[in-house]
Design a protein around this motif. Sequence first.
Motif, PDB file in Angstrom:
ATOM      1  N   ARG A 154       0.820  -1.219   0.000  1.00 34.89           N
ATOM      2  CA  ARG A 154       0.000   0.000   0.000  1.00 34.89           C
ATOM      3  C   ARG A 154       0.853   1.267   0.000  1.00 34.89           C
ATOM      4  O   ARG A 154       0.492   2.275  -0.601  1.00 34.89           O
ATOM      5  CB  ARG A 154      -0.932   0.005   1.220  1.00 34.89           C
ATOM      6  N   GLN A 155       2.009   1.198   0.643  1.00 36.88           N
ATOM      7  CA  GLN A 155       2.913   2.355   0.675  1.00 36.88           C
ATOM      8  C   GLN A 155       3.780   2.446  -0.581  1.00 36.88           C
ATOM      9  O   GLN A 155       4.603   3.336  -0.711  1.00 36.88           O
ATOM     10  CB  GLN A 155       3.807   2.302   1.915  1.00 36.88           C
ATOM     11  N   GLY A 156       3.598   1.492  -1.487  1.00 40.36           N
ATOM     12  CA  GLY A 156       4.334   1.514  -2.751  1.00 40.36           C
ATOM     13  C   GLY A 156       5.772   1.057  -2.625  1.00 40.36           C
ATOM     14  O   GLY A 156       6.596   1.363  -3.476  1.00 40.36           O
ATOM     15  N   ALA A 166      -1.988   2.150  -4.329  1.00 42.50           N
ATOM     16  CA  ALA A 166      -0.646   2.742  -4.365  1.00 42.50           C
ATOM     17  C   ALA A 166      -0.350   3.310  -5.751  1.00 42.50           C
ATOM     18  O   ALA A 166       0.202   4.421  -5.863  1.00 42.50           O
ATOM     19  CB  ALA A 166       0.402   1.707  -3.967  1.00 42.50           C
ATOM     20  N   GLN A 222       2.322   6.245  -5.112  1.00 46.11           N
ATOM     21  CA  GLN A 222       3.091   6.042  -3.886  1.00 46.11           C
ATOM     22  C   GLN A 222       4.379   5.288  -4.191  1.00 46.11           C
ATOM     23  O   GLN A 222       4.389   4.354  -4.993  1.00 46.11           O
ATOM     24  CB  GLN A 222       2.286   5.222  -2.872  1.00 46.11           C
TER      25      GLN A 222
END
Length: 142
Positions: free
Chosen positions: A112-114, A129, A134
């Motif tokens: 999700r944070q890439g 993401a 991201q």
Amino acid sequence: MAFFILLVLIAAKLDEAADSVLRGPFYVIDGDTLAVGGERLRLQGMDAPELDQTCEDGRGKPWACGEEARRLLMRLVADGKTECLGRERDKYRRLLVRCHSGTTSINGTLVRQGLAVASGRYAQEQVEARRERQGLWAGRFE
């Protein structure tokens, strides 16, 4: 007697199929590999950049994406509440695990944070993401 033996065999097979549960403290090797008690663990369903890998941001400027993935994983497992579950092993004999801290999925958070690419799981986290550009999705990466 045959019924009792059958029950023992069924119980042994069920126990063999159960997930191993591992608790920290964890040592973070890279963005998708942990160690605990002499056991190496590979986060399942995602792939983070190699530790020495660099990526490009949206302006073409290089950044240490592999080291950033490692730093995020270190923060995510630092609370001492992390638990990892797994039963299968990869070709390097690392236990493939899904880790969480409370209700937070460690694997999903990295995607999700890439800072990791989904591989089979965490597709929705990757879609989000990418949409928000991201981490890796802000520029180019290998």
